[in-house]
Scaffold this active site. Sequence first.
Site, mmCIF file in Angstrom:
data_model
loop_
_atom_site.group_PDB
_atom_site.id
_atom_site.type_symbol
_atom_site.label_atom_id
_atom_site.label_comp_id
_atom_site.label_asym_id
_atom_site.label_seq_id
_atom_site.Cartn_x
_atom_site.Cartn_y
_atom_site.Cartn_z
ATOM 1 N N GLU A 1 21.544 -4.017 71.055
ATOM 2 C CA GLU A 1 22.531 -4.443 71.902
ATOM 3 C C GLU A 1 22.045 -5.663 72.448
ATOM 4 O O GLU A 1 22.931 -6.537 72.971
ATOM 5 C CB GLU A 1 22.922 -3.359 73.019
ATOM 6 C CG GLU A 1 23.700 -2.146 72.292
ATOM 7 C CD GLU A 1 23.606 -0.772 72.873
ATOM 8 O OE1 GLU A 1 23.098 -0.687 73.987
ATOM 9 O OE2 GLU A 1 23.837 0.210 72.244
ATOM 10 N N GLU B 1 15.950 1.650 64.561
ATOM 11 C CA GLU B 1 17.388 1.912 65.049
ATOM 12 C C GLU B 1 18.367 0.848 63.913
ATOM 13 O O GLU B 1 18.667 -0.101 64.306
ATOM 14 C CB GLU B 1 17.568 1.351 66.342
ATOM 15 C CG GLU B 1 16.698 2.286 67.463
ATOM 16 C CD GLU B 1 17.543 2.294 68.883
ATOM 17 O OE1 GLU B 1 17.601 3.653 69.200
ATOM 18 O OE2 GLU B 1 17.829 1.275 69.272
ATOM 19 N N GLY C 1 20.773 7.856 72.550
ATOM 20 C CA GLY C 1 21.528 7.115 73.622
ATOM 21 C C GLY C 1 22.668 8.150 74.032
ATOM 22 O O GLY C 1 22.054 8.822 75.194
ATOM 23 N N GLY C 2 23.473 8.391 73.480
ATOM 24 C CA GLY C 2 24.644 8.917 73.918
ATOM 25 C C GLY C 2 24.203 10.421 74.521
ATOM 26 O O GLY C 2 24.726 10.933 75.519
ATOM 27 N N GLY D 1 25.471 4.654 68.386
ATOM 28 C CA GLY D 1 26.597 4.782 69.225
ATOM 29 C C GLY D 1 27.892 5.121 68.196
ATOM 30 O O GLY D 1 29.214 4.941 68.768
ATOM 31 N N ASN E 1 17.694 6.818 76.324
ATOM 32 C CA ASN E 1 18.349 5.440 76.903
ATOM 33 C C ASN E 1 19.902 5.524 77.488
ATOM 34 O O ASN E 1 20.643 5.786 76.563
ATOM 35 C CB ASN E 1 18.360 4.393 75.569
ATOM 36 C CG ASN E 1 19.042 3.198 75.883
ATOM 37 O OD1 ASN E 1 19.103 2.914 77.079
ATOM 38 N ND2 ASN E 1 19.381 2.403 74.888
ATOM 39 N N TRP E 2 19.756 5.568 78.695
ATOM 40 C CA TRP E 2 20.930 5.850 79.474
ATOM 41 C C TRP E 2 21.659 4.854 79.329
ATOM 42 O O TRP E 2 23.034 4.973 79.887
ATOM 43 C CB TRP E 2 20.701 6.561 80.721
ATOM 44 C CG TRP E 2 19.856 7.637 80.884
ATOM 45 C CD1 TRP E 2 19.322 8.425 79.940
ATOM 46 C CD2 TRP E 2 19.574 8.503 82.319
ATOM 47 N NE1 TRP E 2 18.919 9.460 80.426
ATOM 48 C CE2 TRP E 2 18.872 9.486 81.982
ATOM 49 C CE3 TRP E 2 19.982 8.117 83.679
ATOM 50 C CZ2 TRP E 2 18.382 10.460 82.978
ATOM 51 C CZ3 TRP E 2 19.049 9.015 84.483
ATOM 52 C CH2 TRP E 2 18.702 10.174 84.311
ATOM 53 N N LYS E 3 21.261 3.405 78.944
ATOM 54 C CA LYS E 3 22.328 2.132 78.886
ATOM 55 C C LYS E 3 23.021 1.919 80.131
ATOM 56 O O LYS E 3 22.311 2.299 81.361
ATOM 57 C CB LYS E 3 23.283 2.439 77.695
ATOM 58 C CG LYS E 3 22.513 2.720 76.541
ATOM 59 C CD LYS E 3 23.489 2.507 75.255
ATOM 60 C CE LYS E 3 22.872 3.317 73.823
ATOM 61 N NZ LYS E 3 23.585 2.823 72.771
ATOM 62 N N SER F 1 22.621 7.871 67.022
ATOM 63 C CA SER F 1 23.416 8.859 66.674
ATOM 64 C C SER F 1 22.417 10.278 66.628
ATOM 65 O O SER F 1 23.012 11.223 65.881
ATOM 66 C CB SER F 1 24.517 8.935 65.784
ATOM 67 O OG SER F 1 25.411 7.809 65.992
ATOM 68 N N HIS G 1 16.016 -3.931 71.701
ATOM 69 C CA HIS G 1 17.367 -3.182 71.381
ATOM 70 C C HIS G 1 18.481 -3.812 70.723
ATOM 71 O O HIS G 1 18.540 -5.135 71.216
ATOM 72 C CB HIS G 1 17.783 -2.388 72.654
ATOM 73 C CG HIS G 1 18.789 -1.422 72.303
ATOM 74 N ND1 HIS G 1 20.092 -1.401 71.996
ATOM 75 C CD2 HIS G 1 18.684 0.073 72.425
ATOM 76 C CE1 HIS G 1 20.599 -0.452 71.798
ATOM 77 N NE2 HIS G 1 19.782 0.757 71.910
HETATM 78 C C1 PEP Z 1 20.261 3.871 71.568
HETATM 79 O O1 PEP Z 1 21.012 3.287 72.249
HETATM 80 O O2 PEP Z 1 19.102 3.335 71.267
HETATM 81 C C2 PEP Z 1 20.988 4.903 70.532
HETATM 82 C C3 PEP Z 1 20.190 5.025 69.508
HETATM 83 O O3 PEP Z 1 22.261 5.415 70.690
HETATM 84 P P1 PEP Z 1 23.126 6.595 70.300
HETATM 85 O O4 PEP Z 1 22.153 7.521 70.140
HETATM 86 O O5 PEP Z 1 24.102 6.741 71.034
HETATM 87 O O6 PEP Z 1 23.513 6.081 68.819
#
Ligand code: PEP
Length: 251
Positions: free
Chosen positions: A97, A167, A234-235, A173, A9-11, A213, A95
């Site tokens: 967010e 999640e 994500g990251g 994040g 997930n590049w956000k 994470s 999600h």
């Molecule tokens: C996400 O955006 O779904 C996520 C899990 O982000 P991260 O891996 O950065 O925690």
Amino acid sequence: MRQKFIAGNWKMFTNAAEAERLATAIVLAAGNQTKVQIALCPPFPYLGIVAKAIQGSRVALGAQNLYPAKEGAFTGEVSPAMLADVGCRFVIVGHSERRQYFSESDSFINRKTHAALAAGLKVILCIGETLKEREDGYFKQVVDFHLSAGLVGIDAAKLADITISYEPVWAIGTGKNATPEQAQEAHQFIRHRVAQLLGQPAADKLTIQYGGSVKPDNAASLLSQPDVDGALVGGASLKADQFLAIVQAGS
Ligand code: PEP
């Protein structure tokens, strides 16, 4: 045996050149491997660029959002048919967010799920509790609510096109991942509830990703849990070497 599924997930990150570089690097290193299903979910403007970069490989394209209507006067929104039209096979819904910053409700998320499935897209449905909800001791109730509200009107056949992504919001994040034991406990609970809702065979086939994470150094221990079938990243999905190390951990 469920195939592991790692999605990036590049956000709201990258630009056109970076999106192309990142997708190309992933295809070069892992584009033909068959052990793990890989999906990349870039921002909307770069879907076409990534679609081109992954063409002919086994890497799939996903989107981060959709609006639950076929078409219409919804300025700024993107329909599921448009996503399918540019090559998306997956779309993320629910999600945290979007729940947090765009006040998306479980019933709206459920509408998105139905709209995506009707357009032939597969859905990654995100669910998970906040830190306070966990500390107050009712994370299972929250997960159960997100799950059952998200799956309203979904039968066992349709579930085959849905991945659940557990999640925990406190792990997204933050660099603070759930322990493998915490992830397994949540995933086992999700599978158990899905079995009650839609039957054991559907639950046994369900892919349940963990997200929060996930990094190269914790991926193997998380992915080795019996009910952890992949990761939503994500990251670490923004760095080809890190994402590929996570894919490797799932192989
Ligand atoms: C996400 O955006 O779904 C996520 C899990 O982000 P991260 O891996 O950065 O925690």
